[in-house]
Design an enzyme around this catalytic site. Structure first.
Site, PDB file in Angstrom:
ATOM      1  CB  CYS A 175      -0.862   0.040   1.253  1.00 28.53           C
ATOM      2  SG  CYS A 175      -1.991  -1.339   1.367  1.00 28.53           S
ATOM      3  N   GLY A 220      -0.843   0.324  -4.926  1.00 34.41           N
ATOM      4  CA  GLY A 220      -2.174  -0.175  -4.602  1.00 34.41           C
ATOM      5  C   GLY A 220      -3.211   0.415  -5.519  1.00 34.41           C
ATOM      6  CE1 TYR A 230       6.985  -6.405 -10.039  1.00 33.80           C
ATOM      7  CE2 TYR A 230       6.179  -6.980  -7.865  1.00 33.80           C
ATOM      8  CZ  TYR A 230       5.951  -6.777  -9.210  1.00 33.80           C
ATOM      9  OH  TYR A 230       4.694  -6.937  -9.711  1.00 33.80           O
ATOM     10  CG  ASN A 283       3.283   0.468   3.019  1.00 35.67           C
ATOM     11  OD1 ASN A 283       4.376   0.864   2.657  1.00 35.67           O
ATOM     12  ND2 ASN A 283       2.814  -0.698   2.657  1.00 35.67           N
ATOM     13  N   GLY A 284       1.845  -1.826   5.324  1.00 36.07           N
ATOM     14  CA  GLY A 284       2.575  -2.894   5.979  1.00 36.07           C
ATOM     15  C   GLY A 284       1.654  -3.983   6.462  1.00 36.07           C
TER      16      GLY A 284
END
Ligand code: SF4
Length: 497
Positions: free
Chosen positions: A35, A61, A275, A135-136
């Site tokens: 995210c 996201g 990536y 985020n996580g």
């Protein structure tokens, strides 16, 4: 004869990856980004800045987006399913008044894709309004949730973020900063958190620094983002990375730099460099494109092969392919082209059309690859199904040989830190030898970058093990405690919650 086509009940894909012949079982052959979070403190156009910031973070996201602003006395709030440009228009943004804002783009697995889980999540607690974006992934959230439910808490969503909000609400401290500290002390996991009340903005990064989180400045305003590319989108200046275990508190008195935990063994996610992150972002002052180029160079030194052209699987492998080409002197060519305008595809080709070769997102360039020995660079192999299709695309376009080089070590272990990975048994590298994978993807040769080569390519952030990076999906050495029951744990890690 469109009438004759039986469309599946639900879309078979929504992500931005090669999808010919894909079905729900192999939907996630590419890893899914987590995210993105973005925050503003002290700018009259905070909501508009969030909009542009989220645009820059859209690769992290695509399921939902949301912005919550505070005008100092109340919140203004909008969330929706879809891309940022679909969720917001000018009227909506203008209605989000206030100089403080937090914002979020979310990826989730298909089953969890619903508005209730879209962030920021907004709560009312005894001290007033609270908005949270993260985020996580919180590894121990299921345990904490069970405990809180036994103690009487009722949850509205399946999101980990709500678990954290409950911990804050149950703190003995009335002061929000102390309550946040109490909540964070219970968490095990990877996170970049933004908390907002009608007086404060609080930012926290997990004690290992697993997920990236950066601080910037735009005039007198402070800006927070998952990646520095979002600063460029709004004209903000990078100030620094937020330290692992750091707590930044902004209010009318200015910004206070504090900690909620000592910095533990540094473990910045190596896959961010390989990536996930955008090539124009810097993580811990290391530019992602440059790191990928070094991975390509290193790969060429570790696994040279004589060939006519080098090509990268768009987009994330292009930098590594350029590095491989520079190191070997073999020309880099655009052997594979991504169709950038398919966007979110809801009309699906039938199985029949797919078998006829309907390819919506990736094509091989026949005039470039025909009769050539091709080195195909990709960033990772998850299940192997995508690699097989791309190798076959090149062969169908006339490539004489296809040599696959992967700019990361074999991906053998699931991630518990916010990356949606299949179970270990579905990861091809955990089940097969490299020679078996080579055969399964129909390549003439196959090599992966070594872990040592990867760490040297990114650069050592510290003298600690793995140079300060998390490499658990390659070596099974997790920087935090992870559950033994992988299936339960993998289910808990369905992207950002
Ligand atoms: S396990 Fe892999 S994907 Fe997950 S945080 Fe560590 S390096 Fe990143």
């Amino acid at each position: 004869m469109l009438d004759a086509i039986k469309y599946p009940a639900a879309p078979l894909w929504t992500g931005d990856f090669y999808n010919e012949g894909i079905n729900r079982e192999n939907l996630f052959d590419k890893l899914k980004e987590e995210c993105g979070v973005f925050g503003v403190y002290g700018h009259p156009e905070a909501s508009h800045l969030c909009y542009y910031g989220l645009h820059a973070l859209q690769h992290r996201g695509q399921e939902s987006g949301g912005i919550c602003t505070s005008d100092g006395s109340q919140f203004h709030y909008h969330r929706g399913m879809g891309l940022v440009k679909e969720v917001f228009d000018n009227d909506k943004l203008s209605s989000l008044e206030g100089a403080v804002a937090i914002a979020h783009v979310r990826y989730s697995t298909a089953g969890e894709s619903k508005l209730a889980n879209a962030q920021p999540l907004v709560f009312k607690y005894r001290e007033g309004d609270l908005a949270v974006a993260t985020n996580g992934n919180i590894v121990n959230a299921p345990e904490i949730r069970k405990r809180l439910e036994r103690q009487g808490s009722i949850f509205q969503t399946s999101s980990d973020t709500e678990v954290v909000a409950h911990l804050i609400a149950r703190s003995q401290h009335d002061d929000i900063v102390e309550a946040v500290r109490d909540a964070l002390a219970e968490l095990n996991g990877a996170y970049a958190f933004l908390f907002m009340t009608n007086g404060k903005l609080i930012a926290a990064r997990d004690p290992h620094g697993l997920r990236p989180f950066v601080l910037g400045k735009l005039g007198d305003a402070w800006i927070f983002a998952s990646e520095t590319c979002a600063f460029d989108a709004v004209g903000a200046e990078y100030v620094r990375d937020i330290e692992p275990g750091e707590l930044l508190i902004l209010d009318g008195a200015g910004m206070k730099e504090d900690r909620f935990s000592p910095s533990l063994k540094r473990a910045v996610c190596a896959m961010e460099y390989i990536y996930f992150s955008r090539p124009d972002s810097d993580i811990d002052a290391v530019n992602v494109h440059s790191a990928r180029k070094r991975m390509g160079r290193q790969l060429a030194m570790e696994a040279f092969v004589d060939a006519d052209i080098v090509t990268g699987v768009p987009d994330s492998s292009i930098s590594a392919a350029i590095g491989f080409a520079e190191q070997t002197g073999i020309p880099y060519e655009l052997g594979l082209i991504k169709n950038r305008y398919t966007g979110r595809t809801f009309i699906q080709p039938s199985q029949e059309l797919r078998e006829q070769g309907v390819k919506m997102k990736l094509s091989a360039v026949r005039k470039v690859v025909e009769g050539k020995r091709v080195v195909m660079i990709d960033d990772s192999i998850v299940r192997g199904t995508t690699s097989l299709r791309i190798v076959n695309l090149l062969r169908e376009a006339g490539a004489k040989e296809v040599h696959v080089r992967i700019s990361s070590p074999p991906f053998k272990n699931p991630c518990f830190y916010g990356i949606d990975t299949p179970d270990r048994k579905e990861l091809i590298a955990s089940q097969k030898s490299i020679e078996e994978i080579r055969k399964a993807i129909n390549a003439d040769s196959l090599h992966f970058l070594t872990k040592e080569g990867l760490i040297e390519s990114i650069g050592r952030l510290s003298d600690e093990e793995h140079g300060g990076h998390c490499t658990a999906c390659f070596d099974n050495v997790y920087p935090t405690q992870v559950p033994n029951d992988e299936e339960t744990a993998a289910a808990a890690c369905g992207g950002c919650d």
